[in-house]
Write a protein that holds these residues in place. Structure first.
Motif, PDB file in Angstrom:
ATOM      1  N   LEU A 106      59.206  -0.964 -33.290  1.00 19.22           N
ATOM      2  CA  LEU A 106      58.890   0.564 -32.496  1.00 19.22           C
ATOM      3  C   LEU A 106      60.117   1.473 -32.600  1.00 19.22           C
ATOM      4  CD1 LEU A 106      57.639  -1.246 -29.210  1.00 19.22           C
ATOM      5  CD2 LEU A 106      56.211   0.189 -30.915  1.00 19.22           C
ATOM      6  N   ASP A 107      61.228   0.904 -32.812  1.00 16.20           N
ATOM      7  CA  ASP A 107      62.255   1.666 -33.266  1.00 16.20           C
ATOM      8  C   ASP A 107      62.066   2.568 -34.616  1.00 16.20           C
ATOM      9  OD1 ASP A 107      63.982   1.160 -31.179  1.00 16.20           O
ATOM     10  OD2 ASP A 107      65.113  -0.230 -32.096  1.00 16.20           O
ATOM     11  N   VAL A 115      49.733   3.133 -30.800  1.00 12.61           N
ATOM     12  CA  VAL A 115      48.914   2.349 -30.041  1.00 12.61           C
ATOM     13  C   VAL A 115      48.914   1.138 -30.345  1.00 12.61           C
ATOM     14  CG1 VAL A 115      46.629   2.122 -29.267  1.00 12.61           C
ATOM     15  CG2 VAL A 115      47.184   4.488 -29.878  1.00 12.61           C
ATOM     16  N   PRO A 116      49.944   0.237 -29.224  1.00 13.43           N
ATOM     17  CA  PRO A 116      49.991  -1.198 -29.388  1.00 13.43           C
ATOM     18  C   PRO A 116      48.349  -1.809 -29.256  1.00 13.43           C
ATOM     19  CG  PRO A 116      51.450  -0.372 -28.169  1.00 13.43           C
ATOM     20  CD  PRO A 116      50.542   0.680 -28.249  1.00 13.43           C
ATOM     21  N   MET A 117      47.790  -2.333 -30.027  1.00 17.22           N
ATOM     22  CA  MET A 117      46.688  -3.231 -29.706  1.00 17.22           C
ATOM     23  C   MET A 117      46.795  -4.732 -29.368  1.00 17.22           C
ATOM     24  SD  MET A 117      43.735  -1.099 -32.146  1.00 17.22           S
ATOM     25  CE  MET A 117      42.501  -1.815 -31.011  1.00 17.22           C
ATOM     26  N   VAL A 118      46.714  -4.935 -28.334  1.00 17.31           N
ATOM     27  CA  VAL A 118      46.952  -6.536 -28.121  1.00 17.31           C
ATOM     28  C   VAL A 118      45.753  -7.245 -28.295  1.00 17.31           C
ATOM     29  CG1 VAL A 118      47.853  -7.932 -26.371  1.00 17.31           C
ATOM     30  CG2 VAL A 118      48.814  -5.721 -26.461  1.00 17.31           C
ATOM     31  N   ILE A 119      45.614  -7.974 -29.170  1.00 15.87           N
ATOM     32  CA  ILE A 119      44.239  -8.801 -29.524  1.00 15.87           C
ATOM     33  C   ILE A 119      44.385 -10.218 -28.940  1.00 15.87           C
ATOM     34  CG2 ILE A 119      42.573  -9.346 -31.196  1.00 15.87           C
ATOM     35  CD1 ILE A 119      43.742  -6.957 -32.876  1.00 15.87           C
ATOM     36  N   TRP A 120      43.722 -10.429 -27.870  1.00 17.86           N
ATOM     37  CA  TRP A 120      43.696 -11.965 -27.238  1.00 17.86           C
ATOM     38  C   TRP A 120      42.173 -12.164 -27.228  1.00 17.86           C
ATOM     39  CZ3 TRP A 120      47.473 -10.968 -22.657  1.00 17.86           C
ATOM     40  CH2 TRP A 120      48.562 -10.919 -22.816  1.00 17.86           C
ATOM     41  N   ALA A 167      55.804  -8.600 -19.835  1.00 18.85           N
ATOM     42  CA  ALA A 167      56.932  -8.447 -20.671  1.00 18.85           C
ATOM     43  C   ALA A 167      56.397  -7.252 -21.637  1.00 18.85           C
ATOM     44  CB  ALA A 167      57.200  -9.725 -21.355  1.00 18.85           C
ATOM     45  N   LEU A 168      55.105  -7.382 -21.964  1.00 19.14           N
ATOM     46  CA  LEU A 168      54.607  -6.451 -23.031  1.00 19.14           C
ATOM     47  C   LEU A 168      54.729  -5.171 -22.446  1.00 19.14           C
ATOM     48  CD1 LEU A 168      51.701  -8.631 -24.854  1.00 19.14           C
ATOM     49  CD2 LEU A 168      53.948  -7.862 -25.983  1.00 19.14           C
ATOM     50  N   GLU A 169      54.055  -5.247 -21.258  1.00 16.77           N
ATOM     51  CA  GLU A 169      53.918  -3.694 -20.404  1.00 16.77           C
ATOM     52  C   GLU A 169      55.454  -3.112 -20.421  1.00 16.77           C
ATOM     53  OE1 GLU A 169      51.287  -2.109 -19.152  1.00 16.77           O
ATOM     54  OE2 GLU A 169      49.820  -3.682 -19.240  1.00 16.77           O
ATOM     55  N   LYS A 170      56.542  -3.837 -19.965  1.00  9.86           N
ATOM     56  CA  LYS A 170      57.807  -3.462 -19.919  1.00  9.86           C
ATOM     57  C   LYS A 170      58.135  -3.017 -21.341  1.00  9.86           C
ATOM     58  CE  LYS A 170      62.316  -4.840 -17.955  1.00  9.86           C
ATOM     59  NZ  LYS A 170      63.332  -5.970 -17.569  1.00  9.86           N
ATOM     60  N   LEU A 171      58.284  -3.792 -22.299  1.00 14.89           N
ATOM     61  CA  LEU A 171      58.615  -3.297 -23.671  1.00 14.89           C
ATOM     62  C   LEU A 171      57.960  -1.965 -23.908  1.00 14.89           C
ATOM     63  CD1 LEU A 171      60.090  -3.623 -26.236  1.00 14.89           C
ATOM     64  CD2 LEU A 171      57.992  -4.902 -26.870  1.00 14.89           C
ATOM     65  N   PHE A 172      56.689  -1.942 -23.973  1.00 14.94           N
ATOM     66  CA  PHE A 172      56.003  -0.771 -24.425  1.00 14.94           C
ATOM     67  C   PHE A 172      56.326   0.435 -23.440  1.00 14.94           C
ATOM     68  CE2 PHE A 172      52.853  -3.923 -26.243  1.00 14.94           C
ATOM     69  CZ  PHE A 172      53.404  -3.785 -27.400  1.00 14.94           C
ATOM     70  N   SER A 173      56.173   0.463 -22.040  1.00 13.36           N
ATOM     71  CA  SER A 173      56.546   1.520 -21.156  1.00 13.36           C
ATOM     72  C   SER A 173      57.791   1.987 -21.329  1.00 13.36           C
ATOM     73  CB  SER A 173      56.232   0.932 -19.675  1.00 13.36           C
ATOM     74  OG  SER A 173      57.368  -0.043 -19.358  1.00 13.36           O
ATOM     75  N   SER A 174      58.713   1.222 -21.831  1.00  8.61           N
ATOM     76  CA  SER A 174      60.347   1.590 -22.097  1.00  8.61           C
ATOM     77  C   SER A 174      60.191   2.574 -23.271  1.00  8.61           C
ATOM     78  CB  SER A 174      61.086   0.418 -22.287  1.00  8.61           C
ATOM     79  OG  SER A 174      60.913  -0.236 -23.795  1.00  8.61           O
ATOM     80  N   ARG A 175      59.273   2.550 -24.011  1.00  9.92           N
ATOM     81  CA  ARG A 175      59.229   3.253 -25.125  1.00  9.92           C
ATOM     82  C   ARG A 175      58.219   4.501 -25.085  1.00  9.92           C
ATOM     83  NH1 ARG A 175      61.721   0.724 -29.478  1.00  9.92           N
ATOM     84  NH2 ARG A 175      62.808  -0.801 -28.438  1.00  9.92           N
ATOM     85  N   VAL A 177      55.090   4.240 -24.429  1.00 10.33           N
ATOM     86  CA  VAL A 177      53.478   3.845 -24.840  1.00 10.33           C
ATOM     87  C   VAL A 177      52.992   3.021 -23.944  1.00 10.33           C
ATOM     88  CG1 VAL A 177      54.226   4.218 -27.420  1.00 10.33           C
ATOM     89  CG2 VAL A 177      54.406   2.032 -26.483  1.00 10.33           C
ATOM     90  N   ARG A 178      51.372   3.145 -24.111  1.00 11.18           N
ATOM     91  CA  ARG A 178      50.782   2.131 -23.337  1.00 11.18           C
ATOM     92  C   ARG A 178      49.875   1.188 -24.232  1.00 11.18           C
ATOM     93  NH1 ARG A 178      45.817   3.418 -20.371  1.00 11.18           N
ATOM     94  NH2 ARG A 178      45.810   5.156 -21.578  1.00 11.18           N
ATOM     95  N   PRO A 179      49.773  -0.209 -23.935  1.00 13.80           N
ATOM     96  CA  PRO A 179      48.959  -1.059 -24.914  1.00 13.80           C
ATOM     97  C   PRO A 179      47.675  -0.747 -24.467  1.00 13.80           C
ATOM     98  CG  PRO A 179      50.171  -2.189 -23.035  1.00 13.80           C
ATOM     99  CD  PRO A 179      50.632  -0.856 -22.949  1.00 13.80           C
ATOM    100  N   PHE A 180      46.968  -1.244 -25.605  1.00 15.04           N
ATOM    101  CA  PHE A 180      45.376  -1.157 -25.199  1.00 15.04           C
ATOM    102  C   PHE A 180      45.003  -2.663 -25.519  1.00 15.04           C
ATOM    103  CE2 PHE A 180      41.219  -1.456 -27.373  1.00 15.04           C
ATOM    104  CZ  PHE A 180      40.539  -0.744 -26.511  1.00 15.04           C
ATOM    105  N   TYR A 181      44.399  -3.320 -24.484  1.00 16.22           N
ATOM    106  CA  TYR A 181      44.234  -4.678 -24.521  1.00 16.22           C
ATOM    107  C   TYR A 181      42.672  -4.999 -25.022  1.00 16.22           C
ATOM    108  CZ  TYR A 181      48.453  -5.771 -22.231  1.00 16.22           C
ATOM    109  OH  TYR A 181      49.752  -5.762 -21.806  1.00 16.22           O
ATOM    110  N   MET A 182      42.621  -5.621 -26.296  1.00 20.82           N
ATOM    111  CA  MET A 182      41.222  -5.784 -26.853  1.00 20.82           C
ATOM    112  C   MET A 182      40.970  -7.464 -26.663  1.00 20.82           C
ATOM    113  SD  MET A 182      40.086  -4.833 -30.580  1.00 20.82           S
ATOM    114  CE  MET A 182      39.599  -6.167 -31.515  1.00 20.82           C
TER     115      MET A 182
END
Length: 199
Positions: A106-107, A115-120, A167-175, A177-182
């Motif tokens: 991300l740096d 757009v972080p796409m979290v694929i679960w 943890a993902l929400e915290k990491l992305f919000s600190s940058r 950005v908001r993740p998209f959960y798929m």
């Protein structure tokens, strides 16, 4: 990313690539793909192009891909190719790897709209039903082991997923950005809503 109940996560990513290709072609933008596991996967790389077939090429490459190296250490190497560039970047992964790697990537992508796409998979966040000894095989390392499934283990399993999401929400919000959960099949309408909400 090779795991999946109805279809693997890589197959789900392939569905997304097809849809993305159609959308990008209609807007007249260029589309490309970078990939990684333990190192950058140049066999899956697609240079940015203006082509109706870009999404099809990406989808076919992903459908044939073999996840041979159980690591995501190559994320930094792959993202270095577009470091400092302004672009819309879909960073697609199940994000089960160490978050330090994602943070470093991300740096590199600080000039891009990421757009972080979290694929679960649908079954991942829930522990299997029943009790007793469960035979498990680590899909990445191939190692087998047993797990005695009982209520306490089921709670820990589900808590671990909730903690990972937090943890993902915290990491992305600190940058910023908001993740998209798929979870399950790719839903183009859900991704459209994601962008409308961002605006």
């Amino acid at each position: 990313m090779a795991f999946g109940s109805a279809a693997s996560k890589i197959q789900r990513m392939s569905e997304f690539a097809l849809s993305l290709g159609d959308s990008v072609f209609r807007t007249g933008d260029a589309l490309g793909m970078l990939a990684y596991d333990a190192s950058e996967r140049t066999d899956l790389m697609l240079a940015p192009m203006h082509s109706r077939g870009a999404g099809v090429m990406m989808a076919e490459s992903l459908a044939r891909a073999r996840a041979d190296q159980p690591s995501t250490a190559g994320i930094f190497q792959a993202c270095s190719r577009i470091a400092g560039k302004q672009a819309l970047v879909f960073l697609a992964s199940d994000f089960h790897a160490p978050l330090e790697q994602t943070s470093a990537a991300l740096d590199l992508l600080s000039h891009a709209y990421v757009v972080p796409m979290v694929i679960w998979d649908e079954v991942e966040p829930k522990a299997p039903e029943g009790e007793g000894l469960l035979a498990l095989r680590d899909i990445e390392s191939g190692r087998r082991r047993g797990l005695w499934l009982r209520p306490q283990i089921r709670r820990r399993w589900e808590d671990a997923f909730a903690e990972r999401r937090e943890a993902l929400e915290k990491l992305f919000s600190s940058r910023g950005v908001r993740p998209f959960y798929m979870t399950g099949r790719f839903d183009a309408d859900a991704l459209s809503r994601y962008f409308f909400e961002a605006v």
